[in-house]
Enzyme design. Sequence first.
Site, mmCIF file in Angstrom:
data_model
loop_
_atom_site.group_PDB
_atom_site.id
_atom_site.type_symbol
_atom_site.label_atom_id
_atom_site.label_comp_id
_atom_site.label_asym_id
_atom_site.label_seq_id
_atom_site.Cartn_x
_atom_site.Cartn_y
_atom_site.Cartn_z
ATOM 1 C CD GLU A 143 50.536 99.967 45.844
ATOM 2 O OE1 GLU A 143 51.287 100.959 46.015
ATOM 3 O OE2 GLU A 143 50.862 98.803 46.153
ATOM 4 C CD GLU B 24 40.111 93.525 33.998
ATOM 5 O OE1 GLU B 24 40.641 92.808 33.147
ATOM 6 O OE2 GLU B 24 39.122 93.183 34.666
ATOM 7 C CD GLN C 34 16.605 108.255 4.140
ATOM 8 O OE1 GLN C 34 17.252 109.262 3.917
ATOM 9 N NE2 GLN C 34 16.168 107.469 3.174
ATOM 10 N N GLY D 208 48.874 103.290 39.032
ATOM 11 C CA GLY D 208 47.727 102.862 38.233
ATOM 12 C C GLY D 208 48.229 102.255 36.938
#
Length: 408
Positions: free
Chosen positions: A127, A373, A288, A131
């Site tokens: 929300e 997530e 390189q 969080g």
Amino acid sequence: MSDPLLSTENLDWQSRAREVADKYIRPVAWKYDRLQEYPWEVQARLKEYELFKVFVPVEYGGGSGSALNLCLVVEELARACGGIGVGFAVNALGSFPIMIGGTEEQKERWLPSIAAGDRLVAFGLSEKNAGSDAGGMACTAVQDGDDWVLNGEKKWNTNGLVAHINTIFAVTDANSRSRRISPFVVERPGSGETVGDIDGFRIGKIEDKMGIRAIPVVELEMENLRLSSDHLVGGRPGLGFKHAMMTLDKARPGVAAQAVGCAQGALDFALVYTTQRVQFGGPISSKQMVQKLLADGAQKVEAARQLVHAAARHIDAGSPKGNKFAAMAKCFATDIAMEVTTDAVQLFGGYGFMRDYPVEKFMRDAKITQIYEGTNQVQRLVIARNLIKEAAGLAHLKEYFPIPEDRR
Ligand code: CAA
């Protein structure tokens, strides 16, 4: 080249996902990134190749239910488009609360149509003011006779615009901390491209995003949304927070796999570009300093991939280390995805910064994986909490550095 550490079943899921990615996702990925529209043509292919079955157990119409197989599929999809990768993976995230806490009847009712790819799923935990502190949410569900009445808002709802099923967490006991919230299934009528409306449930703001632009992220608004009691997942309130945490443990390797896909996708382009781009009389891949970026990128991607597979295996085995490994894989893979995609832009030079070239999209898609997530700050917190618990098993080491009583 196929990975000898994977089983025939693992390789089958991986190769089907790779075919969809090569044939149907990569050719349209930049179009949907620009349009910021849900890619229904890709959705039809994911369904045709039966990929939604990967995260649903066989007994509920699925084909696997294994976190490792899910990760293999998500990596391949995200290698072509990070947005489409999460648009797929979030169906698993939204379904896990039903698999973890649902009654037998609820599993049989909802999971087969999800596995068939007929109904899309979203996950409503966060929300505006909740969080990282997921348990601090304000959305309420109050019992009224046989029904529950939901009021409040949800934020960062990935897929919400197109989802037929939304797993929404709400406060059912404001006086409790650990038994405060419960998950509900909110169904919208229709299937496929048809997603109908229901009273009391509204899509609010549709976000304009930096990355994962093919997939809608929205706010949800619930005003006196009335649900019959069979929509309360598990049939009894109070287990929502634990089940949300268990859901995230199962889902975080999938975010990590999405990040590995973005990193590998950018590295693939960088490899091809640097072998073609000529400066100082030869391909820049012969220099390189360019080789260092390529070699470092390849090592980081492979290390992340192996950690993702290890985390998925812990989840599949129901191992007590699943929580720590899921957090480590999510944190490590998403951090390296940001590094590798940024280096890929660097390898393309000025072209890399331009939207006509493919790599900047991988960098934009990768950024959110460090945030959603569970931010990587939360992942480090989870890892550290596990390490501190494990320290008890190393207590014998204190013999090597006796701490005087007065300094304890
Ligand atoms: N499995 C089972 N139980 C767990 C658990 C787990 N992994 N983690 C915690 N619990 C239990 C604890 O044992 C404890 O139970 P008791 O009260 O019975 O002892 C209870 O849950 C509370 O645990 P904590 O004290 O650890 O809870 P906390 O408030 O300190 O929070 C946190 C811990 C790790 C920070 C957690 O809040 C968290 O993970 N936050 C991030 C939330 C998140 O990931 N949000 C993203 C949502 S999805 C999204 O991004 C949108 C999208 O669409 C993709």
